[in-house]
Design an enzyme around this catalytic site. Sequence first.
Site, PDB file in Angstrom:
ATOM      1  N   ARG A 111     -37.446 -38.533 -13.535  1.00  0.00           N
ATOM      2  CA  ARG A 111     -37.229 -37.165 -13.996  1.00  0.00           C
ATOM      3  C   ARG A 111     -36.626 -37.097 -15.393  1.00  0.00           C
ATOM      4  NH1 ARG A 111     -33.412 -35.398  -9.273  1.00  0.00           N
ATOM      5  NH2 ARG A 111     -32.702 -37.442  -9.896  1.00  0.00           N
TER       6      ARG A 111
ATOM      7  N   LYS B  70     -24.601 -41.065   0.622  1.00  0.00           N
ATOM      8  CA  LYS B  70     -24.692 -39.603   0.609  1.00  0.00           C
ATOM      9  C   LYS B  70     -24.600 -39.068   2.026  1.00  0.00           C
ATOM     10  CE  LYS B  70     -27.734 -39.354  -3.436  1.00  0.00           C
ATOM     11  NZ  LYS B  70     -29.049 -38.936  -3.921  1.00  0.00           N
TER      12      LYS B  70
ATOM     13  N   HIS C  49     -41.143 -34.740  -4.997  1.00  0.00           N
ATOM     14  CA  HIS C  49     -41.604 -35.897  -4.218  1.00  0.00           C
ATOM     15  C   HIS C  49     -43.083 -35.748  -3.888  1.00  0.00           C
ATOM     16  CE1 HIS C  49     -37.233 -36.148  -2.686  1.00  0.00           C
ATOM     17  NE2 HIS C  49     -37.410 -37.195  -3.478  1.00  0.00           N
TER      18      HIS C  49
ATOM     19  N   SER D 247     -32.919 -33.681  -4.414  1.00  0.00           N
ATOM     20  CA  SER D 247     -32.598 -33.333  -3.029  1.00  0.00           C
ATOM     21  C   SER D 247     -31.192 -32.759  -2.922  1.00  0.00           C
ATOM     22  CB  SER D 247     -32.754 -34.564  -2.139  1.00  0.00           C
ATOM     23  OG  SER D 247     -34.105 -34.946  -2.073  1.00  0.00           O
TER      24      SER D 247
END
Length: 169
Positions: free
Chosen positions: A92, A42, A18, A130
Amino acid sequence: MVKNALFPGSFDPLTNGHMDTIERSAKLVDHLFIAVATNTSKKNLFDVNEKIKLIQLATKQLKNVSVIEHTTGLTVDLAKKVGANVLIRGLRNAEDFEYEMNIAAMNKTQNLEIETIILMASQQHRFLSSSLIKEVSLFGGDISKLVPFDVDKAIKKKYADLKRETDNS
């Protein structure tokens, strides 16, 4: 001309991936707003205020970056509210591409003036997520080179506090 951009995300926790996107984006725009959201699908480690504080600490050297809360409504509406004509997203892998392509298309249906700029993750950060950071940290792994210093401290403290709560129940 890109004046203001918005980089939305849950940032739970903020990773060096990030940070790489934030630092690179800050060089491209006059002002970058980091919009901290809560991903309700989440389990969050940090609440929105904790995340904002940690991101502010990690970005304090970037004078053209502000951290704001994004709790309700559409991201494109928040972008309009803060005067951002661009959304910044990180990419990514191929899985991210599919997701980001669909989000960018949907955002365009809501605001024709909004553009999405997608930055490829730097090679050394492409594996970071994360979720992976939380899992490795939960089991005592070393994440110190994968997250900013204050984030690493906060994660360790959070898991130590959770362990104490569990042990005391």
